[in-house]
Design an enzyme around this catalytic site. Structure first.
Site, PDB file in Angstrom:
ATOM      1  N   TYR A 262       6.189  -7.997  16.573  1.00  0.00           N
ATOM      2  CA  TYR A 262       6.187  -6.988  15.505  1.00  0.00           C
ATOM      3  C   TYR A 262       6.750  -5.663  16.026  1.00  0.00           C
ATOM      4  O   TYR A 262       7.659  -5.073  15.427  1.00  0.00           O
ATOM      5  CB  TYR A 262       4.759  -6.792  14.979  1.00  0.00           C
ATOM      6  CG  TYR A 262       4.602  -5.623  14.042  1.00  0.00           C
ATOM      7  CD1 TYR A 262       4.975  -5.720  12.701  1.00  0.00           C
ATOM      8  CD2 TYR A 262       4.084  -4.403  14.485  1.00  0.00           C
ATOM      9  CE1 TYR A 262       4.830  -4.639  11.830  1.00  0.00           C
ATOM     10  CE2 TYR A 262       3.943  -3.322  13.619  1.00  0.00           C
ATOM     11  CZ  TYR A 262       4.317  -3.445  12.302  1.00  0.00           C
ATOM     12  OH  TYR A 262       4.186  -2.373  11.453  1.00  0.00           O
TER      13      TYR A 262
ATOM     14  N   PHE B 178       0.824  -1.211   0.000  1.00  0.00           N
ATOM     15  CA  PHE B 178       0.000   0.000   0.000  1.00  0.00           C
ATOM     16  C   PHE B 178       0.861   1.264   0.000  1.00  0.00           C
ATOM     17  O   PHE B 178       0.834   2.067  -0.943  1.00  0.00           O
ATOM     18  CB  PHE B 178      -0.950  -0.069   1.202  1.00  0.00           C
ATOM     19  CG  PHE B 178      -1.481   1.250   1.685  1.00  0.00           C
ATOM     20  CD1 PHE B 178      -1.973   2.202   0.798  1.00  0.00           C
ATOM     21  CD2 PHE B 178      -1.509   1.545   3.044  1.00  0.00           C
ATOM     22  CE1 PHE B 178      -2.474   3.423   1.248  1.00  0.00           C
ATOM     23  CE2 PHE B 178      -2.006   2.753   3.502  1.00  0.00           C
ATOM     24  CZ  PHE B 178      -2.475   3.698   2.606  1.00  0.00           C
TER      25      PHE B 178
END
Length: 312
Positions: free
Chosen positions: A146, A12
């Site tokens: 993460y 994106f």
């Protein structure tokens, strides 16, 4: 004209960045394994070369770096799903941290004449620290593999820069939205999910009471911020929040989006999820110091996003 490497350039943010770089006249090389991005996102242009490859392939990345002698490098490739990082911590670590350190190491070992390396981190590094707005020197409290990898890689990028005289910089993205955000992604932004529900008259599932707030920034404002950071010679060995500095509740966003689309959204309320951050907002004083001013209000960004989404 500069030669630019964008890892994760089919995603994106990455593909929107590639579009902008091509418009600026740069030669762009994209490396993306298409695990989250789409080949169709990459502009077909003689200025763009695409390699469907994982950045964890050290031999490939070393050969590419030595052969191409890039001016600028944008490190966007990542497994961006927090849930994925919890389910597969070591595998995601190899992509989200080790592969990026390897790139730095090749630059260091071979003294490659890079003009700047930019690493894209995340507001996830702040965790549930209640202090608002989040400043770059706020307490870091990464709660998932993460977020841990994002913060650790930030430090590697900045400290490699200082120790080995490499122009490096890192950015922490807050809630970026805009065209090409993939609603099917497990880490999709809430606005892409709402867009998909409005387009297809589906019910939107809202976890919690809707009063949770986020700092949403439109992709074009992100590209402006990245340009300012990459082109300013003083912006090295620093971390910058990339956001608008404004908070919006989910309920307010839904109200605005309904006005933009002239449609009503069906909402199903479910209990809040464990670990979800309730409020998030950035202090962007540092970014403003480089001349940044957000050009898109939420209403304007949603309007542009809806026009783009309606075409696809």
């Amino acid at each position: 004209m500069s030669k630019v490497l964008v890892t994760g350039g089919a995603g994106f943010i990455g593909s929107n960045l590639v579009d902008q770089l091509v418009q600026d006249g740069d030669e762009v090389i994209v490396v993306d394994d298409l695990s989250m991005g789409l080949a169709s996102n990459i502009p077909s242009s003689p200025k763009v070369t695409f390699y469907e490859h994982s950045i964890t392939d050290h031999g490939f990345m070393k050969d590419l770096l030595l052969k191409e002698q890039f001016d600028y490098i944008y490190l966007l490739a990542a497994i961006a799903s927090v849930a994925d990082s919890v389910a597969r911590p070591y595998e995601t670590h190899q992509i989200n941290q080790e592969a990026n350190i390897f790139i730095l190491e090749i630059i260091r070992q071979h003294k490659l004449p890079i003009k700047k390396v930019l690493f894209t981190s995340s507001a996830a590094v702040y965790g549930n620290n209640p202090e608002l707005p989040k400043r770059e020197d706020s307490t870091i409290d990464p709660l998932t593999p993460y977020a841990i990898d994002k913060f650790a890689t930030e430090r590697f990028v900045i400290d490699y820069g200082k120790l080995y005289n490499i122009p490096t910089v890192a950015v922490r993205f807050f809630n970026v939205y805009g065209p090409r955000q993939n609603p099917k992604s497990p880490y999709s932004g809430v606005l892409s999910l709402i867009t998909e529900c409005l387009k297809n008259q589906r019910v939107f599932t809202l976890f919690g009471d809707g009063e949770q707030t986020r700092d949403f920034i439109f992709i074009q404002d992100v590209l402006l911020a990245l340009h300012l950071i990459m082109s300013n010679s003083q912006a090295v060995h620093e971390v910058y929040n990339v956001a608008t500095g404004k908070q919006s509740s989910l309920l307010n966003i839904i109200t605005d989006y309904q006005k933009v689309t002239d449609q009503s959204l069906s909402v199903e309320y479910l209990p809040a999820r464990d670990g979800d951050i309730i409020h998030s907002c950035a202090d962007i004083t540092k970014l403003k110091g480089l001349g940044f001013n957000s050009k898109y209000t939420l209403f304007l960004g949603l309007s542009d996003y809806w026009v783009s989404a309606s075409r696809n």
